[in-house]
Design a protein around this motif. Structure first.
Motif, short mmCIF file in Angstrom:
data_model
loop_
_atom_site.label_atom_id
_atom_site.label_comp_id
_atom_site.label_asym_id
_atom_site.label_seq_id
_atom_site.Cartn_x
_atom_site.Cartn_y
_atom_site.Cartn_z
N ARG A 36 50.89 10.31 56.52
CA ARG A 36 51.09 10.60 57.95
C ARG A 36 51.04 9.32 58.77
N PHE A 37 50.06 8.46 58.48
CA PHE A 37 49.98 7.17 59.19
C PHE A 37 51.24 6.35 58.94
N GLU A 39 54.25 7.37 58.13
CA GLU A 39 55.39 7.98 58.82
C GLU A 39 55.36 7.68 60.32
N GLN A 40 54.19 7.81 60.92
CA GLN A 40 54.04 7.57 62.36
C GLN A 40 54.32 6.10 62.69
N GLY A 43 58.06 5.41 62.45
CA GLY A 43 58.76 6.01 63.58
C GLY A 43 58.63 5.18 64.85
N SER A 44 57.43 4.74 65.15
CA SER A 44 57.24 3.95 66.37
C SER A 44 57.89 2.58 66.22
N SER A 73 56.87 2.42 72.79
CA SER A 73 56.82 2.48 71.33
C SER A 73 56.00 1.32 70.77
N GLU A 76 52.48 2.30 71.16
CA GLU A 76 52.15 3.31 70.16
C GLU A 76 51.86 2.65 68.81
N SER A 77 52.70 1.70 68.43
CA SER A 77 52.48 0.97 67.17
C SER A 77 51.15 0.23 67.21
N ILE A 80 48.23 2.61 66.75
CA ILE A 80 48.10 3.03 65.34
C ILE A 80 47.42 1.93 64.53
#
Length: 92
Positions: A36-37, A39-40, A43-44, A73, A76-77, A80
């Motif tokens: 999940r991490f 993928e996220q 995406g960002s 974005s 967001e990155s 994360i």
């Protein structure tokens, strides 16, 4: 393959370098089964360069809008990465 105008933009080139680094981190996360991490993060990362590529529009307002999306974005990155670092899942 022909070259697109956005490929000459320094900001797009920088976003692509960051995207490459974030994809490398995502690959390492997948090896740790943190899908999940990964993928996220991918995406960002893609959203940064994708939004910059889309700024080839004639109106200044739209140009600013796409650059703002790319900036969000980026944040967001960064968020994360901070979470992953705080959890000792990556070293930055």
């Amino acid at each position: 393959m022909s070259k697109f105008r956005f490929q000459d933009l320094k900001i797009w080139q920088s976003a692509m370098e960051i995207t490459d680094e974030l994809f490398d981190i995502a690959d390492s996360l997948e090896r740790k089964k943190l899908f999940r991490f990964a993928e996220q993060l991918r995406g960002s990362a893609m959203s940064m360069s994708n939004n910059i590529a889309e700024v080839q529009v004639p109106h200044k307002e739209e140009f600013i809008q796409f650059l703002n999306m790319a900036r969000r974005s980026t944040f967001e990155s960064a968020n994360i990465l901070i979470i992953l670092q705080r959890r000792d899942l990556i070293k930055i």
